[in-house]
Enzyme design. Structure first.
Site, short mmCIF file in Angstrom:
data_model
loop_
_atom_site.label_atom_id
_atom_site.label_comp_id
_atom_site.label_asym_id
_atom_site.label_seq_id
_atom_site.Cartn_x
_atom_site.Cartn_y
_atom_site.Cartn_z
N LYS A 1 14.80 18.33 3.84
CA LYS A 1 15.39 19.59 3.39
C LYS A 1 15.62 19.65 1.89
O LYS A 1 15.74 20.73 1.32
CB LYS A 1 16.70 19.85 4.13
CG LYS A 1 16.46 20.09 5.60
CD LYS A 1 17.51 20.93 6.24
CE LYS A 1 16.94 21.41 7.57
NZ LYS A 1 17.77 22.17 8.36
N LYS B 1 7.97 20.67 13.06
CA LYS B 1 8.86 21.16 14.11
C LYS B 1 9.01 22.68 14.03
O LYS B 1 9.02 23.24 12.94
CB LYS B 1 10.22 20.49 13.89
CG LYS B 1 11.25 20.78 14.94
CD LYS B 1 12.54 20.07 14.59
CE LYS B 1 13.47 20.97 13.83
NZ LYS B 1 14.89 20.77 14.06
N LYS C 1 14.12 27.15 12.72
CA LYS C 1 14.70 28.47 12.45
C LYS C 1 14.46 28.90 11.02
O LYS C 1 14.31 30.05 10.72
CB LYS C 1 16.22 28.42 12.66
CG LYS C 1 16.65 28.42 14.08
CD LYS C 1 18.14 28.60 14.13
CE LYS C 1 18.83 27.46 14.82
NZ LYS C 1 18.96 26.24 14.06
N1 AQP Z 1 11.59 22.65 17.61
C1 AQP Z 1 12.50 22.03 18.31
N2 AQP Z 1 12.15 21.27 19.37
C2 AQP Z 1 13.07 20.63 20.12
N3 AQP Z 1 14.39 20.69 19.87
C3 AQP Z 1 14.80 21.43 18.83
N4 AQP Z 1 16.02 21.69 18.34
C4 AQP Z 1 15.90 22.51 17.28
N5 AQP Z 1 14.61 22.81 17.06
C5 AQP Z 1 13.91 22.15 18.01
C6 AQP Z 1 17.24 21.11 18.88
O1 AQP Z 1 18.20 22.11 19.00
C7 AQP Z 1 19.48 21.56 18.74
C8 AQP Z 1 20.18 22.42 17.76
O2 AQP Z 1 19.55 22.30 16.52
P1 AQP Z 1 20.16 22.96 15.25
O3 AQP Z 1 19.87 24.37 15.24
O4 AQP Z 1 21.59 22.66 15.13
O5 AQP Z 1 19.47 22.16 14.09
P2 AQP Z 1 17.99 21.92 13.70
O6 AQP Z 1 17.41 20.85 14.55
O7 AQP Z 1 18.03 21.65 12.23
O8 AQP Z 1 17.27 23.30 14.00
P3 AQP Z 1 16.25 24.10 13.11
O9 AQP Z 1 15.73 25.21 13.92
O10 AQP Z 1 15.26 23.18 12.49
O11 AQP Z 1 17.20 24.72 12.03
P4 AQP Z 1 17.08 24.70 10.48
O12 AQP Z 1 15.69 25.18 10.18
O13 AQP Z 1 18.13 25.59 9.95
O14 AQP Z 1 17.32 23.27 10.09
C9 AQP Z 1 19.29 20.14 18.26
O15 AQP Z 1 19.57 19.25 19.31
C10 AQP Z 1 17.85 20.12 17.89
O16 AQP Z 1 17.31 18.83 18.04
#
Ligand code: AQP
Length: 327
Positions: A111, A192, A195
């Site tokens: 990030k 991955k 969001k």
């Molecule tokens: N693509 C994914 N595949 C499987 N699991 C996922 N999770 C998120 N994206 C995927 C799981 O969802 C939970 C909550 O995640 P989060 O939103 O708190 O954080 P993150 O993993 O950082 O999600 P994003 O979508 O990638 O958000 P941004 O882009 O803002 O950082 C976690 O258990 C995560 O593993």
């Protein structure tokens, strides 16, 4: 009963990656554990969030918890920023976390990569996550593959605290599922589904229309050999689509492979889109009923009250153990 805690950041519109890796599991696990599902809004602001969007997305995530099947009478649903003990324990635990170990967090590296400046909160965010989990004495935390490292840090920091000040925290175990634990982008299977990815075609959002969902899957990258076969090494893009299919249709991967044997990708992608649409439709309907309702406010206020009771007991014990004057 063992206790579970997990949450999804309101840092963007929720996509089917978060559903497959987290939310879908929450719905099942609420029956097996005393469950706390929170919206980590304090984590979202480690990178800039437009205030209006943060406000709405926080409600959206909470509403999606309920719309997807989490029962607020069974599980505690709350917003992180409504329970100040998270920040307070976060600070206490920062005294136990090492600069070097935080520097090794791959999510921080990803990030901060290529950015001129990053907030110090982005750097220390895994410690706040440790506080989230340890406050509730959670025995289990369902996480996607990407969060495994942060949970290990939670255990390390908790253990260090326990060794130094006496047993205060329960050390949690991760719950990681095989299928859906790592949903990848539709445009690039090496990244991955996230969001915060600005490419809107890389993911299917939970609130996408059927038309958008069909379009996104029809454009999803595949490969040139035309076989619907699950093989992450040789065929990552197709394997990702098969796993999404399996998550949404609840069919085994082998059943899906067999159905599309020798047929190329056309029908496979079409029916994959329909499986996703069918699962999302009732969730979307319920979401629109509750997202701006006073019912949601009530759930979140009650949830915060319940969460604060549990959290304050742990915080008090931690402060006492460290030598702070407590009454
Ligand atoms: N693509 C994914 N595949 C499987 N699991 C996922 N999770 C998120 N994206 C995927 C799981 O969802 C939970 C909550 O995640 P989060 O939103 O708190 O954080 P993150 O993993 O950082 O999600 P994003 O979508 O990638 O958000 P941004 O882009 O803002 O950082 C976690 O258990 C995560 O593993």
């Amino acid at each position: 009963m063992q206790r579970l805690l997990s949450g999804i950041k309101p840092s963007g519109d929720l996509n089917i990656g978060g559903y497959g890796g987290a939310l879908r599991q929450y719905v099942k696990l609420q029956h097996e554990y005393e469950s706390y599902f929170f919206v980590p809004d304090l984590h979202a602001v480690t990178v800039y969030q437009d205030p209006k969007e943060l406000h709405q997305r926080t409600r959206d995530i909470a509403a999606l918890y309920i719309a997807s099947g989490i029962d607020p009478d069974k599980a505690t649903i709350f917003l992180q920023s409504q329970v100040p003990a998270h920040v307070e324990l976060g600070w206490l635990l920062e005294t136990q976390a090492h600069f070097g170990e935080l520097k090794r967090m791959t999510q921080f590296k990803e990030k901060s990569d290529g950015k001129d400046t990053v907030s110090s909160a982005l750097f220390t965010y895994p410690v706040l996550m440790a506080a989230d989990v340890l406050l509730y004495q959670a025995t289990h935390v369902p996480v996607g593959d990407d969060q495994k490292q942060h949970l290990e840090l939670t255990r390390d920091v908790g253990e260090r605290f326990n060794n130094r000040y006496g047993r205060t925290f329960t050390l949690p175990e991760p719950i990681i599922q095989d299928i859906g634990s790592r949903v990848m982008g539709l445009d690039d299977p090496s990244k991955k589904m996230s969001k915060s990815n600005p490419n809107k075609n890389s993911c299917v959002h939970m609130m996408d229309t059927p038309e958008d969902i069909r379009k996104k899957f029809s454009r999803a990258v595949t490969d040139s050999d035309g076989q619907v076969r699950h093989d992450w090494e040789q065929k990552p893009a197709v394997s990702n689509l098969i796993e999404i299919y399996s998550v949404f249709s609840e069919e085994a991967i082998s059943v899906i492979e067999k159905r599309y044997e020798g047929q190329g990708y056309g029908m496979f992608k079409k029916e994959l889109a329909e499986a996703v649409i069918e699962k999302l439709q009732p969730i979307q309907e319920k979401f629109y009923q509750i997202v701006n309702s006073s019912e949601l406010d009530r759930v979140l206020m009650n949830g915060a009250k319940r969460a604060a009771e549990t959290a304050s007991t742990t915080l008090h014990a931690a402060k006492k153990a460290m030598g702070f004057v407590t009454f």
